[in-house]
Design a protein around this motif. Structure first.
Motif, PDB file in Angstrom:
ATOM      1  N   ALA A  23      80.489  21.338  62.602  1.00  0.00           N
ATOM      2  CA  ALA A  23      79.354  22.253  62.408  1.00  0.00           C
ATOM      3  C   ALA A  23      79.406  22.905  61.030  1.00  0.00           C
ATOM      4  N   ILE A  24      80.591  23.273  60.593  1.00  0.00           N
ATOM      5  CA  ILE A  24      80.748  23.870  59.263  1.00  0.00           C
ATOM      6  C   ILE A  24      80.349  22.865  58.191  1.00  0.00           C
ATOM      7  N   ALA A  25      80.810  21.626  58.322  1.00  0.00           N
ATOM      8  CA  ALA A  25      80.468  20.578  57.355  1.00  0.00           C
ATOM      9  C   ALA A  25      78.958  20.348  57.315  1.00  0.00           C
ATOM     10  N   ARG A  26      78.314  20.317  58.479  1.00  0.00           N
ATOM     11  CA  ARG A  26      76.857  20.137  58.532  1.00  0.00           C
ATOM     12  C   ARG A  26      76.135  21.306  57.868  1.00  0.00           C
ATOM     13  N   PHE A  27      76.597  22.520  58.132  1.00  0.00           N
ATOM     14  CA  PHE A  27      75.982  23.708  57.540  1.00  0.00           C
ATOM     15  C   PHE A  27      76.056  23.627  56.017  1.00  0.00           C
ATOM     16  N   ILE A  28      77.226  23.356  55.508  1.00  0.00           N
ATOM     17  CA  ILE A  28      77.410  23.291  54.055  1.00  0.00           C
ATOM     18  C   ILE A  28      76.555  22.176  53.464  1.00  0.00           C
ATOM     19  N   GLU A  29      76.582  21.020  54.070  1.00  0.00           N
ATOM     20  CA  GLU A  29      75.816  19.878  53.563  1.00  0.00           C
ATOM     21  C   GLU A  29      74.318  20.170  53.570  1.00  0.00           C
ATOM     22  N   SER A  30      73.832  20.850  54.587  1.00  0.00           N
ATOM     23  CA  SER A  30      72.398  21.093  54.689  1.00  0.00           C
ATOM     24  C   SER A  30      71.906  22.251  53.818  1.00  0.00           C
ATOM     25  N   HIS A  31      72.823  23.084  53.310  1.00  0.00           N
ATOM     26  CA  HIS A  31      72.415  24.244  52.518  1.00  0.00           C
ATOM     27  C   HIS A  31      72.828  24.162  51.052  1.00  0.00           C
ATOM     28  N   ARG A  32      73.468  23.107  50.662  1.00  0.00           N
ATOM     29  CA  ARG A  32      73.855  23.016  49.262  1.00  0.00           C
ATOM     30  C   ARG A  32      72.991  22.014  48.538  1.00  0.00           C
ATOM     31  N   PRO A  33      72.911  22.076  47.257  1.00  0.00           N
ATOM     32  CA  PRO A  33      73.559  23.055  46.387  1.00  0.00           C
ATOM     33  C   PRO A  33      72.690  24.294  46.189  1.00  0.00           C
ATOM     34  N   LEU A  34      73.349  25.429  46.190  1.00  0.00           N
ATOM     35  CA  LEU A  34      72.671  26.657  45.791  1.00  0.00           C
ATOM     36  C   LEU A  34      72.557  26.649  44.274  1.00  0.00           C
ATOM     37  N   ALA A  35      71.452  27.138  43.771  1.00  0.00           N
ATOM     38  CA  ALA A  35      71.302  27.248  42.320  1.00  0.00           C
ATOM     39  C   ALA A  35      72.366  28.198  41.778  1.00  0.00           C
ATOM     40  N   ASN A  36      72.820  27.932  40.572  1.00  0.00           N
ATOM     41  CA  ASN A  36      73.852  28.781  39.974  1.00  0.00           C
ATOM     42  C   ASN A  36      73.414  30.237  39.879  1.00  0.00           C
ATOM     43  N   ALA A  65      87.582  38.051  51.421  1.00  0.00           N
ATOM     44  CA  ALA A  65      87.138  37.662  50.078  1.00  0.00           C
ATOM     45  C   ALA A  65      87.534  36.235  49.712  1.00  0.00           C
ATOM     46  N   GLU A  66      88.744  35.841  49.994  1.00  0.00           N
ATOM     47  CA  GLU A  66      89.214  34.517  49.586  1.00  0.00           C
ATOM     48  C   GLU A  66      88.421  33.399  50.258  1.00  0.00           C
ATOM     49  N   VAL A  67      88.231  33.490  51.558  1.00  0.00           N
ATOM     50  CA  VAL A  67      87.503  32.438  52.267  1.00  0.00           C
ATOM     51  C   VAL A  67      86.005  32.527  51.964  1.00  0.00           C
ATOM     52  N   THR A  68      85.493  33.721  51.693  1.00  0.00           N
ATOM     53  CA  THR A  68      84.094  33.866  51.287  1.00  0.00           C
ATOM     54  C   THR A  68      83.873  33.191  49.948  1.00  0.00           C
ATOM     55  N   ASP A  69      84.807  33.356  49.035  1.00  0.00           N
ATOM     56  CA  ASP A  69      84.718  32.697  47.737  1.00  0.00           C
ATOM     57  C   ASP A  69      84.794  31.174  47.902  1.00  0.00           C
ATOM     58  N   GLU A  70      85.612  30.713  48.810  1.00  0.00           N
ATOM     59  CA  GLU A  70      85.705  29.280  49.090  1.00  0.00           C
ATOM     60  C   GLU A  70      84.356  28.739  49.572  1.00  0.00           C
ATOM     61  N   LEU A  71      83.696  29.461  50.462  1.00  0.00           N
ATOM     62  CA  LEU A  71      82.376  29.059  50.937  1.00  0.00           C
ATOM     63  C   LEU A  71      81.381  29.067  49.775  1.00  0.00           C
ATOM     64  N   ASN A  72      81.450  30.073  48.937  1.00  0.00           N
ATOM     65  CA  ASN A  72      80.588  30.162  47.764  1.00  0.00           C
ATOM     66  C   ASN A  72      80.717  28.913  46.895  1.00  0.00           C
ATOM     67  N   VAL A  73      81.922  28.508  46.616  1.00  0.00           N
ATOM     68  CA  VAL A  73      82.166  27.321  45.789  1.00  0.00           C
ATOM     69  C   VAL A  73      81.579  26.080  46.459  1.00  0.00           C
ATOM     70  N   LYS A  74      81.811  25.931  47.738  1.00  0.00           N
ATOM     71  CA  LYS A  74      81.316  24.751  48.462  1.00  0.00           C
ATOM     72  C   LYS A  74      79.798  24.701  48.487  1.00  0.00           C
ATOM     73  N   LEU A  75      79.146  25.845  48.641  1.00  0.00           N
ATOM     74  CA  LEU A  75      77.692  25.853  48.704  1.00  0.00           C
ATOM     75  C   LEU A  75      77.039  25.674  47.327  1.00  0.00           C
ATOM     76  N   HIS A  76      77.764  25.969  46.272  1.00  0.00           N
ATOM     77  CA  HIS A  76      77.230  25.759  44.926  1.00  0.00           C
ATOM     78  C   HIS A  76      77.562  24.367  44.376  1.00  0.00           C
ATOM     79  N   ALA A  77      78.443  23.652  45.052  1.00  0.00           N
ATOM     80  CA  ALA A  77      78.848  22.320  44.573  1.00  0.00           C
ATOM     81  C   ALA A  77      77.691  21.345  44.663  1.00  0.00           C
ATOM     82  N   ARG A  78      77.629  20.457  43.715  1.00  0.00           N
ATOM     83  CA  ARG A  78      76.563  19.460  43.672  1.00  0.00           C
ATOM     84  C   ARG A  78      76.987  18.152  44.291  1.00  0.00           C
TER      85      ARG A  78
END
Length: 79
Positions: A23-36, A65-78
């Motif tokens: 579910a996490i992988a699907r969420f990230i895949e369906s919401h990325r990439p976020l614009a910088n 903060a650490e895991v939130t930043d990890e999610l941030n990176v994953k959602l901004h990845a292209r």
């Protein structure tokens, strides 16, 4: 005193999202990439309470903060 260790599954549970690996992988895949130019907490798919939690996690350098930043990176990845 040690800080709690949170992982991506814990973060998604805290956000009220499905928190199994698929579910996490699907969420990230369906919401990325976020614009910088879009901060994680400003993404349009969060509820106001989810956005506030994510914003405070980073601003206050909270336990999350650490895991939130990890999610941030994953959602901004292209991918």
């Amino acid at each position: 005193m040690e800080r709690p260790v949170h992982n991506m599954s814990h973060l998604f549970a805290q956000l009220g999202q499905a928190n199994d690996e698929a579910a996490i992988a699907r969420f990230i895949e369906s919401h990325r990439p976020l614009a910088n130019s879009v901060q994680l907490s400003e993404a349009p798919f969060w509820t106001p309470s989810q956005a506030a939690f994510l914003r405070e996690s980073i601003l206050l350098d909270a336990d999350w903060a650490e895991v939130t930043d990890e999610l941030n990176v994953k959602l901004h990845a292209r991918h």
